[in-house]
Design a protein around this motif. Structure first.
Motif, PDB file in Angstrom:
ATOM      1  N   VAL A  76       1.364  -1.090  -0.328  1.00  0.00           N
ATOM      2  CA  VAL A  76       0.469  -0.247  -0.143  1.00  0.00           C
ATOM      3  C   VAL A  76       0.382   1.199  -0.047  1.00  0.00           C
ATOM      4  O   VAL A  76       0.724   2.273  -1.305  1.00  0.00           O
ATOM      5  N   HIS A  77       1.996   1.196   0.750  1.00  0.00           N
ATOM      6  CA  HIS A  77       2.929   2.249   0.725  1.00  0.00           C
ATOM      7  C   HIS A  77       3.558   3.148  -0.236  1.00  0.00           C
ATOM      8  O   HIS A  77       3.559   3.985  -0.995  1.00  0.00           O
ATOM      9  N   GLU A 127       8.036  -5.224  -7.329  1.00  0.00           N
ATOM     10  CA  GLU A 127       7.549  -5.631  -6.898  1.00  0.00           C
ATOM     11  C   GLU A 127       8.733  -7.061  -6.647  1.00  0.00           C
ATOM     12  O   GLU A 127       8.578  -8.277  -7.812  1.00  0.00           O
ATOM     13  N   GLN A 128       9.296  -7.652  -6.146  1.00  0.00           N
ATOM     14  CA  GLN A 128      10.230  -8.620  -5.985  1.00  0.00           C
ATOM     15  C   GLN A 128       8.713  -9.749  -5.643  1.00  0.00           C
ATOM     16  O   GLN A 128       9.160 -11.041  -7.024  1.00  0.00           O
ATOM     17  N   GLY A 133       2.769  -7.245   3.984  1.00  0.00           N
ATOM     18  CA  GLY A 133       2.110  -6.880   4.958  1.00  0.00           C
ATOM     19  C   GLY A 133       0.839  -6.083   4.329  1.00  0.00           C
ATOM     20  O   GLY A 133       0.115  -6.391   5.051  1.00  0.00           O
ATOM     21  N   SER A 134       0.381  -5.923   3.468  1.00  0.00           N
ATOM     22  CA  SER A 134      -0.279  -4.701   3.000  1.00  0.00           C
ATOM     23  C   SER A 134      -1.894  -5.803   2.314  1.00  0.00           C
ATOM     24  O   SER A 134      -2.572  -6.210   2.907  1.00  0.00           O
ATOM     25  N   ASN A 160      -3.149  -8.007   6.653  1.00  0.00           N
ATOM     26  CA  ASN A 160      -3.180  -7.472   8.266  1.00  0.00           C
ATOM     27  C   ASN A 160      -4.557  -7.591   8.204  1.00  0.00           C
ATOM     28  O   ASN A 160      -4.962  -8.132   6.958  1.00  0.00           O
ATOM     29  N   THR A 161      -4.825  -7.263   8.831  1.00  0.00           N
ATOM     30  CA  THR A 161      -5.950  -7.365  10.001  1.00  0.00           C
ATOM     31  C   THR A 161      -6.679  -6.132   9.573  1.00  0.00           C
ATOM     32  O   THR A 161      -8.082  -5.802  10.108  1.00  0.00           O
ATOM     33  N   ILE A 166      -7.359  -2.854  10.075  1.00  0.00           N
ATOM     34  CA  ILE A 166      -7.954  -1.854  11.309  1.00  0.00           C
ATOM     35  C   ILE A 166      -7.343  -0.459  11.193  1.00  0.00           C
ATOM     36  O   ILE A 166      -5.811  -0.496  10.877  1.00  0.00           O
ATOM     37  N   VAL A 184      15.023  -6.101  -6.312  1.00  0.00           N
ATOM     38  CA  VAL A 184      16.024  -5.509  -6.555  1.00  0.00           C
ATOM     39  C   VAL A 184      16.783  -5.466  -5.539  1.00  0.00           C
ATOM     40  O   VAL A 184      16.802  -6.698  -4.520  1.00  0.00           O
ATOM     41  N   ALA A 237       8.935  -2.453   4.433  1.00  0.00           N
ATOM     42  CA  ALA A 237       8.499  -2.774   5.267  1.00  0.00           C
ATOM     43  C   ALA A 237       9.487  -3.823   6.599  1.00  0.00           C
ATOM     44  O   ALA A 237      10.794  -3.708   6.395  1.00  0.00           O
ATOM     45  N   THR A 245       3.931  -3.508  12.924  1.00  0.00           N
ATOM     46  CA  THR A 245       2.395  -3.459  12.777  1.00  0.00           C
ATOM     47  C   THR A 245       1.028  -2.743  12.797  1.00  0.00           C
ATOM     48  O   THR A 245      -0.085  -3.420  12.777  1.00  0.00           O
ATOM     49  N   TYR A 246       1.452  -1.610  12.218  1.00  0.00           N
ATOM     50  CA  TYR A 246       0.151  -0.975  12.604  1.00  0.00           C
ATOM     51  C   TYR A 246       0.413  -0.144  11.148  1.00  0.00           C
ATOM     52  O   TYR A 246      -0.286   1.317  11.279  1.00  0.00           O
ATOM     53  N   GLY A 247       1.034   0.099  10.092  1.00  0.00           N
ATOM     54  CA  GLY A 247       0.932   1.369   8.724  1.00  0.00           C
ATOM     55  C   GLY A 247       0.181   0.910   7.766  1.00  0.00           C
ATOM     56  O   GLY A 247       0.012   1.831   7.295  1.00  0.00           O
ATOM     57  N   PHE A 248      -0.945   0.092   7.773  1.00  0.00           N
ATOM     58  CA  PHE A 248      -1.895  -0.436   6.660  1.00  0.00           C
ATOM     59  C   PHE A 248      -2.559   0.524   7.049  1.00  0.00           C
ATOM     60  O   PHE A 248      -3.157   1.580   6.229  1.00  0.00           O
ATOM     61  N   LYS A 249      -3.055   1.371   8.304  1.00  0.00           N
ATOM     62  CA  LYS A 249      -3.656   2.515   8.097  1.00  0.00           C
ATOM     63  C   LYS A 249      -3.301   4.203   7.366  1.00  0.00           C
ATOM     64  O   LYS A 249      -4.031   4.750   7.787  1.00  0.00           O
TER      65      LYS A 249
HETATM   66  C1  FAD Z   1      -1.178  -9.652  10.669  1.00  0.00           C
HETATM   67  C2  FAD Z   1      -0.609  -8.887  10.189  1.00  0.00           C
HETATM   68  C3  FAD Z   1      -1.737  -7.589  10.966  1.00  0.00           C
HETATM   69  C4  FAD Z   1      -2.238  -6.264  10.620  1.00  0.00           C
HETATM   70  N1  FAD Z   1      -2.640  -5.190  11.437  1.00  0.00           N
HETATM   71  C5  FAD Z   1      -2.631  -4.517  10.907  1.00  0.00           C
HETATM   72  C6  FAD Z   1      -3.868  -2.948  11.190  1.00  0.00           C
HETATM   73  O1  FAD Z   1      -4.891  -4.061  11.555  1.00  0.00           O
HETATM   74  N2  FAD Z   1      -4.291  -2.168  11.183  1.00  0.00           N
HETATM   75  C7  FAD Z   1      -2.764  -1.244  10.184  1.00  0.00           C
HETATM   76  O2  FAD Z   1      -2.607  -0.591  10.578  1.00  0.00           O
HETATM   77  N3  FAD Z   1      -1.517  -2.047  10.327  1.00  0.00           N
HETATM   78  C8  FAD Z   1      -1.888  -3.637  10.197  1.00  0.00           C
HETATM   79  N4  FAD Z   1      -0.893  -4.652   9.868  1.00  0.00           N
HETATM   80  C9  FAD Z   1       0.595  -3.822   9.080  1.00  0.00           C
HETATM   81  C10 FAD Z   1       0.474  -3.724   7.927  1.00  0.00           C
HETATM   82  O3  FAD Z   1       0.834  -4.865   7.304  1.00  0.00           O
HETATM   83  C11 FAD Z   1       1.796  -2.681   7.655  1.00  0.00           C
HETATM   84  O4  FAD Z   1       2.851  -2.171   8.308  1.00  0.00           O
HETATM   85  C12 FAD Z   1       1.882  -2.372   6.106  1.00  0.00           C
HETATM   86  O5  FAD Z   1       1.109  -3.383   5.066  1.00  0.00           O
HETATM   87  C13 FAD Z   1       3.371  -1.844   5.174  1.00  0.00           C
HETATM   88  O6  FAD Z   1       2.616  -1.696   3.892  1.00  0.00           O
HETATM   89  P1  FAD Z   1       3.760  -1.630   2.992  1.00  0.00           P
HETATM   90  O7  FAD Z   1       3.325  -1.201   1.584  1.00  0.00           O
HETATM   91  O8  FAD Z   1       5.025  -0.759   3.230  1.00  0.00           O
HETATM   92  O9  FAD Z   1       4.549  -2.592   3.250  1.00  0.00           O
HETATM   93  P2  FAD Z   1       4.361  -4.391   2.334  1.00  0.00           P
HETATM   94  O10 FAD Z   1       3.323  -4.553   2.551  1.00  0.00           O
HETATM   95  O11 FAD Z   1       4.594  -5.476   3.362  1.00  0.00           O
HETATM   96  O12 FAD Z   1       5.443  -4.033   1.450  1.00  0.00           O
HETATM   97  C14 FAD Z   1       6.811  -4.801   0.694  1.00  0.00           C
HETATM   98  C15 FAD Z   1       7.176  -4.934  -0.062  1.00  0.00           C
HETATM   99  O13 FAD Z   1       8.122  -4.987  -0.810  1.00  0.00           O
HETATM  100  C16 FAD Z   1       8.187  -5.927  -1.649  1.00  0.00           C
HETATM  101  N5  FAD Z   1      10.149  -6.597  -1.309  1.00  0.00           N
HETATM  102  C17 FAD Z   1      10.724  -6.724  -0.316  1.00  0.00           C
HETATM  103  N6  FAD Z   1      12.089  -6.009  -0.905  1.00  0.00           N
HETATM  104  C18 FAD Z   1      12.037  -6.592  -1.839  1.00  0.00           C
HETATM  105  C19 FAD Z   1      13.200  -5.925  -3.158  1.00  0.00           C
HETATM  106  N7  FAD Z   1      14.605  -6.134  -2.518  1.00  0.00           N
HETATM  107  N8  FAD Z   1      13.113  -5.813  -4.382  1.00  0.00           N
HETATM  108  C20 FAD Z   1      11.716  -5.683  -5.214  1.00  0.00           C
HETATM  109  N9  FAD Z   1      10.147  -5.737  -4.041  1.00  0.00           N
HETATM  110  C21 FAD Z   1      10.540  -5.943  -2.473  1.00  0.00           C
HETATM  111  C22 FAD Z   1       7.728  -7.176  -0.433  1.00  0.00           C
HETATM  112  O14 FAD Z   1       7.302  -7.959  -1.557  1.00  0.00           O
HETATM  113  C23 FAD Z   1       6.196  -6.931  -0.658  1.00  0.00           C
HETATM  114  O15 FAD Z   1       5.579  -6.477  -0.930  1.00  0.00           O
HETATM  115  C24 FAD Z   1      -0.387  -5.723  10.305  1.00  0.00           C
HETATM  116  C25 FAD Z   1       0.838  -6.455   9.955  1.00  0.00           C
HETATM  117  C26 FAD Z   1       0.426  -8.021   9.915  1.00  0.00           C
HETATM  118  C27 FAD Z   1       1.901  -8.655   9.724  1.00  0.00           C
END
Ligand code: FAD
Ligand code: ZN
Lengths: 381, 87
Positions: free
Chosen positions: A7-8, A29-30, A37-38, A41-42, A44, A173, A203, A331-335
């Motif tokens: 999502v970020h 995206e690898q 995590g996106s 997550n749960t 919230i 990457v 993340a 654990t809180y980054g989706f929001k």
């Molecule tokens: C079980 C669980 C419950 C959660 N519940 C909540 C909640 O209720 N509310 C909330 O706000 N947050 C929640 N979170 C946290 C939230 O899911 C994450 O903080 C958020 O999704 C992070 O998003 P992101 O886009 O930064 O990272 P991600 O969605 O983790 O994306 C990172 C991406 O980078 C890619 N990547 C990694 N290395 C490389 C590379 N070398 N080259 C290319 N791509 C690469 C990965 O494949 C991945 O797809 C929860 C997390 C978990 C695990």
């Protein structure tokens, strides 16, 4: 160049194109979009944090989420059904009063309520004073709720793609070219790309990407697990969280109960679930709601969380020119996806750090200005 | 995950508490605030072979240095920390 198709990364790409007209942007995206995590997550969403910086920041995200279905022309099913954190002792009541005051000052709807009102909101809770962790009251946050996380990912991806952003799945990457303290390009599993800008949105993998640019991070990667039951008729409106029992419960639109907890007890890059998690989460949920005993757990899974010492993110510039961070989402980054995307896009496009994220800079660790959110974020959601 | 405690033998990781990755503490008298804060906050967070400090909380209550693979959680070695602290 944005690394990470969660999502970020996708929101940053979308706002770069929509708000700043920059479309020579690629997301690398690898694996597949939303595989981190996106997609795990749960889901919230809330803004009842503890620090003024945190509350302002997450509140902007809630506002963006409220408009997101219209904005992306994609139903993200944001259901603002209320968020209730239970207090089982005086210490947590005290932190809740503190949170409610900070929230009120920032204009966020959040109130400390007594046990009787808790019982009216969620009659299934065990309110007896013989419970091992008796319920004394709670922090009630009506605008909090749950969302369809996959829809948010797909919606941003589709909208960014429509604006001309390039999305490359299956592209890992493997290196970052830095010359004279400035980014020159990236190496990937599908060949090199030259670029003056790399935004790290990975993340749980954030340290591995930062290492490639020679930037050290205050991050440790811990797995976080969750589980879901078979679907039952809707009975639970509010999201219920217990800090003392390290557990939270919500009911999805399909009727499943979603259970979450705190992170695993040791760091790891492995996403295997554990029996210990299922046992402890089931036990704790039953302490809260004994009537759930006949329900069966259907699935459990894990995702990687990039934990920081102060439970706040790390966003902004680094000592390497052109290398930006949008990490530490724990654990809180989706929001935070929408507001992080909006502010990171502004930073990359204008070169100026937006006020809203100034306090989350990497330099705060060297300068000792931590933004302590543990009291509002220790149970992962 | 099993950890081979040098005193108690192979035990479930749940008997232990993970403390931290092993980081060298700078000299408190002479370290600059920046060096001290790097020691407090910055972590290697490696994917692969890691060296960590664990406490055998529900066993012999000794600190144990554990060698582990953070991608697979396979533990390869465990030594008493107090034997290393001196060197
Ligand atoms: C079980 C669980 C419950 C959660 N519940 C909540 C909640 O209720 N509310 C909330 O706000 N947050 C929640 N979170 C946290 C939230 O899911 C994450 O903080 C958020 O999704 C992070 O998003 P992101 O886009 O930064 O990272 P991600 O969605 O983790 O994306 C990172 C991406 O980078 C890619 N990547 C990694 N290395 C490389 C590379 N070398 N080259 C290319 N791509 C690469 C990965 O494949 C991945 O797809 C929860 C997390 C978990 C695990
Ligand atoms: Zn032992």
């Amino acid at each position: 160049m944005i690394v990470g198709g969660g999502v970020h990364g996708l929101a940053t790409a979308y706002y770069l194109a929509r708000n700043h007209g920059l479309t020579n942007v690629a997301v690398l995206e690898q694996s597949y979009l939303g595989s981190g995590g996106s997609g795990r997550n749960t889901a919230i969403i809330r803004s009842n944090y503890l620090t003024p910086e945190g509350v302002r920041f997450y509140d902007r995200s809630v506002k963006l989420y409220e408009e997101l279905s219209t904005d992306l022309n994609f139903n993200v099913m944001f259901s603002q059904r209320g968020h209730l954190t239970l207090a089982h002792n005086d210490a947590s009541l005290r932190t809740m009063r503190w949170r409610a005051e900070v929230n009120a000052l920032q204009g966020v709807d959040s109130d400390v309520i007594g046990a009787a009102e808790v019982g009216r909101l969620v009659p299934q809770l065990d309110l007896s004073d013989t419970a091992h962790h008796p319920i004394l009251g709670g922090l009630y946050h009506p605008p909090g709720g749950i969302i369809r996380h996959d829809a948010v990912v797909w919606g941003y991806a589709r909208a960014a793609d429509a604006l001309g952003v390039h999305l490359h799945q299956g592209t890992e990457v493997t290196g970052i070219d830095v010359e004279g303290d400035a980014v020159r390009g990236v190496q990937t599993s599908r060949g090199p790309i030259s670029t003056p800008v790399v935004v790290n949105c990975t993340a749980g993998w954030a340290t591995l990407i930062a290492d490639m640019a020679g930037v050290r991070l205050p991050i440790t990667t811990f797995p976080l697990q969750a589980a879901v039951t078979e679907p039952v008729r809707p009975f639970l409106k509010t999201v219920v969280v217990s800090g003392s029992l390290h557990v939270y419960v919500s009911q999805t639109a399909r009727g499943e109960l979603v259970f979450g907890a705190a992170v695993d007890p040791f760091p790891s890059y492995s996403m295997r679930g554990s029996l210990q998690f299922t046992e402890s989460v089931a036990g704790h949920v039953l302490e809260l709601m004994p009537a759930l005993a006949p329900l069966r757990v259907l699935r459990q899974w894990a995702g990687l969380c990039d934990m920081t010492p102060d439970f706040s993110p790390v966003m902004g510039v680094t000592p390497v020119d052109g290398f930006y961070l949008d990490v530490g989402w724990g654990t809180y980054g989706f929001k935070a996806g929408p507001v992080a995307g909006e502010t990171m896009a502004e930073l990359v496009a204008t070169g100026k750090t937006p006020e809203l994220i100034a306090g989350f800079d990497l330099a705060r660790f060297a300068e000792g200005r931590l933004v302590g959110e543990r009291g509002a974020a220790a149970v992962g959601h | 995950m099993l950890i081979p405690c040098p005193l108690c033998g192979p035990r479930d990781a749940l008997e232990f508490r993970f403390v931290d990755e092993t980081v060298r503490r700078p000299e408190p008298q002479s370290a600059s605030p920046e060096q001290w804060r790097s020691y407090l906050y910055l972590r290697a967070n490696r994917a692969g072979a890691v060296t960590e400090l664990w406490l055998h909380r529900s066993g012999c209550r000794q600190y144990v240095v554990v060698e582990r693979d953070s991608l697979t959680n396979t533990v390869t070695a465990a030594r008493l920390a107090r034997k290393e602290a001196v060197s």
